[in-house]
Scaffold this active site. Structure first.
Site, PDB file in Angstrom:
ATOM      1  N   ASP A 146     -13.833  68.790  10.674  1.00  0.00           N
ATOM      2  CA  ASP A 146     -14.522  68.064  11.856  1.00  0.00           C
ATOM      3  C   ASP A 146     -14.157  69.506  13.427  1.00  0.00           C
ATOM      4  OD1 ASP A 146     -13.829  65.055  11.189  1.00  0.00           O
ATOM      5  OD2 ASP A 146     -12.129  65.371  11.409  1.00  0.00           O
ATOM      6  N   ASP A 180     -17.992  60.397  12.783  1.00  0.00           N
ATOM      7  CA  ASP A 180     -17.058  59.680  13.217  1.00  0.00           C
ATOM      8  C   ASP A 180     -18.191  59.266  15.202  1.00  0.00           C
ATOM      9  OD1 ASP A 180     -15.178  61.045  11.953  1.00  0.00           O
ATOM     10  OD2 ASP A 180     -15.079  61.972  13.245  1.00  0.00           O
TER      11      ASP A 180
END
Length: 220
Positions: A146, A180
């Protein structure tokens, strides 16, 4: 919209997602960050073992179960998208479905293979791709990369707020990735435009049974 268009959308998002993750993994140490637009948009490298936005699920067993679930969902998703294309559903729904499918596939790649093809990222070392000593994990045990961080508002809760009064807060705190974001955009768009997107072509609204035209009681 044709099925090959869905495939190309998925491939395009996957390429962008994986190229960004590869660059982050091989150029940044864990928890390293740099600003993009002031302090409210940063690239901040973290890894997580669980779901989107850093959420976790059931420890080691949960991680394997989640990865296998993602794998089944992606495979089933491709077949389901082919069905939706064949039945000529709204283009918006097909694009949203492709976004969700691409996002799930992007994080699935991390979970399945990153432990095997990258060395471990630490706060002081940058990972290597295909290290001679082998990766930091095994098949299905990779961490999701991420990096997108948007701390738009930072401050303290007023003292009168129950439970959190006086505590420090950041909005938006979760750190996420392109996969995401693709999932979130697809789901939110479907929720907003569900009446338009989920209407099957050729499907007519049922007329109430037994309704008759209203006649005027007065005689001309």
């Amino acid at each position: 919209m044709k099925y090959r268009h869905i495939v190309w959308i998925v491939i395009g998002i996957l390429l962008i997602d994986q190229i960004v993750k590869y660059w982050i993994k091989t150029n940044m140490a864990l928890n390293e960050s740099f600003p993009v637009f002031g302090s409210w948009f940063q690239i901040h490298f973290i890894e997580n073992e669980g779901m989107a936005y850093g959420l976790k699920f059931g420890g080691e067993f949960g991680k394997i179960a989640l990865t296998l679930f993602r794998l089944v969902a992606v495979v089933v998703g491709f077949f389901y998208m082919k069905k939706l294309v064949r039945e000529k559903y709204h283009t918006g729904l097909l694009i949203c479905g492709a976004l969700i499918l691409a996002g799930a596939a992007g994080n699935l790649i991390d979970s399945m293979f990153y432990g095997m093809i990258f060395s471990e990222s630490t706060n002081s070392t940058v990972a290597q791709f295909l290290p001679a000593a082998g990766g930091y994990g095994t098949f299905l045990h990779g961490n999701v990369v991420d990096m997108l961080y948007f701390p738009l508002i930072e401050g303290f809760f007023p003292d009168w707020v129950p439970f959190w009064g006086g505590e420090h807060f950041i909005f938006f705190r979760p750190i996420f990735n392109i996969a995401d974001a693709a999932i979130s955009v697809g789901v939110i768009a479907i929720l907003i435009f569900q009446k338009r997107f989920l209407h099957k072509p050729g499907e007519e609204k049922e007329k109430p049974v037994g309704t008759q035209p209203v006649l005027d009681d007065k005689v001309a």
